[in-house]
Write an enzyme that holds these catalytic residues in place. Structure first.
Site, short mmCIF file in Angstrom:
data_model
loop_
_atom_site.label_atom_id
_atom_site.label_comp_id
_atom_site.label_asym_id
_atom_site.label_seq_id
_atom_site.Cartn_x
_atom_site.Cartn_y
_atom_site.Cartn_z
CG HIS A 53 12.93 -37.74 -9.73
ND1 HIS A 53 11.88 -37.14 -10.36
CD2 HIS A 53 14.04 -37.40 -10.43
CE1 HIS A 53 12.33 -36.47 -11.43
NE2 HIS A 53 13.64 -36.61 -11.48
CG ASP B 31 16.40 -38.93 -13.16
OD1 ASP B 31 16.31 -39.62 -12.12
OD2 ASP B 31 15.40 -38.49 -13.76
CD GLU B 32 14.68 -34.41 -14.50
OE1 GLU B 32 14.45 -33.59 -15.39
OE2 GLU B 32 13.79 -35.05 -13.91
CB ILE B 33 20.83 -34.09 -8.43
CG1 ILE B 33 20.76 -35.58 -8.10
CG2 ILE B 33 21.23 -33.29 -7.19
CD1 ILE B 33 22.08 -36.20 -7.78
CG ASP C 260 20.48 -36.96 -15.52
OD1 ASP C 260 20.22 -37.85 -16.36
OD2 ASP C 260 19.73 -36.00 -15.32
#
Length: 579
Positions: free
Chosen positions: A265, A336-338, A386
């Site tokens: 992000h 988060d959300e790699i 995550d």
């Protein structure tokens, strides 16, 4: 239940048990005037009202943040003249008007941080003698002031009297996440959000400031990040803006916790430092690849490269400056959300992987290089779950000391919360199944064939990955410690509703957040069950209707939950007649 000041907790619970045994339990009783969120103990055996003197005053100890709050509430109490949707059937006492509210605070120096004592008692005699708020801290006194303000109504003003309230929250962390990267919100919008949060006794504004879409925060040591990464010069938050938001929060009993999400992000960072960002400005989901090989979870690609030494020069400058701007003892570091493929296309990472390295080792390198630095600045770090639980890219718990790290859950509902607390971590609950306020408005990606469906197609999720829309009832009925043991429940600090801003900005902020955040506010303050253990959503409906109306009169654009006719015709909008 997440309140870790054990000595006070045991005293308070013991007190409540004594009152429960000594007096008839009345938490499920409907009163002519209600308070939102419902207090934990509300004793009002002979409901009546007393007029408020035109010379009404509030006496309190001098305090940098409580004193402005007292002045604010005095203005509101004497000028609001709220007219309830249903006129309270209260007789006025023959006593002289109420002239004084006296506030006593036992620990005036107590700071507003995680675990701050927000308990208070409120007594309003029917004799005309002074009303009294007794609180352990200035922050508890602010909660008592809010309660008192909701008991005042009509013109000329009158206030409920002959009552006693003893109150404290079940959970110490009760918040709202607002994303100001996808779309920008003006400082006035942030202040209005904080004002509404305080009305609802919420105490944490989780400010998700930056993301791949824009970098609106002006960081003194890295000014190019905002200069090139913000949407425009008029869409930045300066250090002065941050000071005003933080100070406004303190005057309303609301902590401001910053989030600078990384290493994913971070596409907006590439506008200033393209060399430290992988896969910047790639098309997020090429037509010829599978979902697993996308470059980002949504449009807006870019992740920090943990193998580039320059990354840490910039990151540590950002962290240092953000910590200096935000005094709260929590710092949210994202994680988060790699997206694996975003790293895999970088040549330096390809070389690392070809030498038997893994993506999880790359994340461990990043965490091991940044977490100790944040801790050195005297902050407790919050990560999205995550970092520990992601199936593809995560780190060993050995990199995440539980005494210094809190994990925030957004996936898989109670299952992930169970995994977090059973691993020894404190948890903040933001389950997308219950607490995501952006859900149910479809998706924002263009050229989307999901909307080209024949009649008769099931549209239950409305094209939204986390649909359907999360109703206030769904939020109200959610128990954030569901399925946990008593010991595990103690590890749950509280919860936060989230407004992600792909399809939201200041024009819809109020209606997306309120009154659904009010529903969470009550469940985290006093619970969602009556003394028998029964869910109280049925009797909450009329109360929330009235509270939403009062919020609107206070300048908060909360959306309606029923036709006005329903509250004017009690019980007629129910599925069955009330008992």
């Amino acid at each position: 239940m997440g309140y870790n000041n054990s000595s006070f907790t045991h005293f308070f619970i013991s007190t409540i048990l004594i009152f429960t045994f000594t007096f008839p339990q009345i938490s499920a009783t409907r009163f002519p005037i209600e308070v939102w969120p419902k207090p934990t103990t509300f004793q009002w055996s002979h409901p009546q009202a007393i007029t408020l003197s035109p010379n009404f005053t509030i006496s309190s100890p001098n305090h940098r943040h409580l004193t402005p709050a007292v002045h604010r509430y005095l203005r509101q109490i004497t000028t609001e003249h709220h007219r309830p949707l249903v006129t309270p059937p209260l007789n006025l006492t023959a006593s002289p008007p109420l002239t004084t509210l006296t506030i006593t605070v036992s620990d005036v120096a107590a700071p507003l941080n995680h675990g701050a004592n927000e308990s208070y008692t409120l007594t309003i005699p029917s004799t005309g003698a002074a009303a009294v708020i007794t609180a352990a801290t200035a922050w508890g006194a602010m909660r008592g002031l809010e309660t008192f303000s909701q008991l005042v109504y009509s013109k000329p003003s009158r206030v409920a009297c002959g009552l006693y309230i003893s109150d404290a929250p079940l959970f110490m962390h009760r918040g709202v996440i607002l994303d100001t990267s996808r779309n920008y919100y003006g400082v006035d919008d942030l202040l209005r959000l904080i004002r509404a949060m305080s009305m609802n006794k919420l105490n944490v504004f989780h400010w998700h400031i930056t993301d791949s879409h824009s970098f609106p925060l002006v960081v003194a040591s890295e000014p190019e990040l905002a200069a090139k990464g913000a949407y425009g010069e008029e869409m930045m938050y300066t250090a002065a803006d941050v000071r005003s938001v933080v100070e406004y929060g303190l005057e309303h009993g609301v902590r401001v916790v910053p989030e600078i999400d990384m290493p994913a992000h971070t596409g907006s960072w590439a506008e200033a430092y393209p060399e430290i960002i992988t896969c910047a400005n790639e098309f997020w989901f090429p037509a010829d690849v599978t979902w697993e090989d996308r470059f980002a979870a949504e449009p807006g690609t870019g992740q920090l490269n943990p193998l580039n030494p320059k990354t840490y020069q910039v990151v540590k400058n950002v962290i240092h400056d953000v910590v200096s701007m935000f005094p709260d003892n929590l710092y949210h570091a994202g994680a988060d959300e790699i997206t694996p493929n975003c790293w895999k296309i970088d040549p330096s990472i390809q070389t690392f992987l070809s030498n038997n390295g893994t993506l999880s080792q790359i994340l461990e390198t990043f965490i091991n290089s940044t977490l100790p630095y944040i801790l050195s600045l005297n902050r407790t770090v919050v990560y999205w779950e995550d970092v520990l639980l992601d199936a593809q890219v995560s780190v060993s718990s050995s990199f995440l000391p539980p005494e210094n790290v809190i994990l925030q859950s957004w996936n898989n509902g109670p299952n992930n919360i169970k995994r977090i607390v059973s691993s020894g971590y404190r948890a903040i609950v933001s389950s997308s199944d219950f607490y995501y306020l952006d859900c149910g408005h479809g998706d924002f990606v263009g050229n989307n064939s999901v909307y080209d469906q024949p009649p008769g197609t099931n549209q239950s999720n409305g094209g939204s990955w986390c649909g359907p829309f999360k109703t206030w009832q769904l939020i109200y009925n959610y128990d954030i410690t569901y399925g946990l043991s008593e010991a595990e429940s103690e590890m749950v600090l509280g919860g936060e509703v989230a407004l992600w801003s792909e399809q939201a900005d200041s024009t819809v902020m109020d209606s997306r957040i309120w009154p659904r955040a009010s529903a969470m506010a009550e469940t985290l303050w006093s619970g969602n069950r009556d003394e028998t253990g029964k869910k109280r959503y049925a009797e909450a409906t009329d109360r929330l209707n009235e509270w939403r109306y009062r919020m609107v009169s206070r300048g908060i654009g909360a959306e309606p939950i029923q036709p006005l006719w329903c509250i004017r015709n009690p019980g007629m909008c129910n599925t069955v007649q009330p008992l």
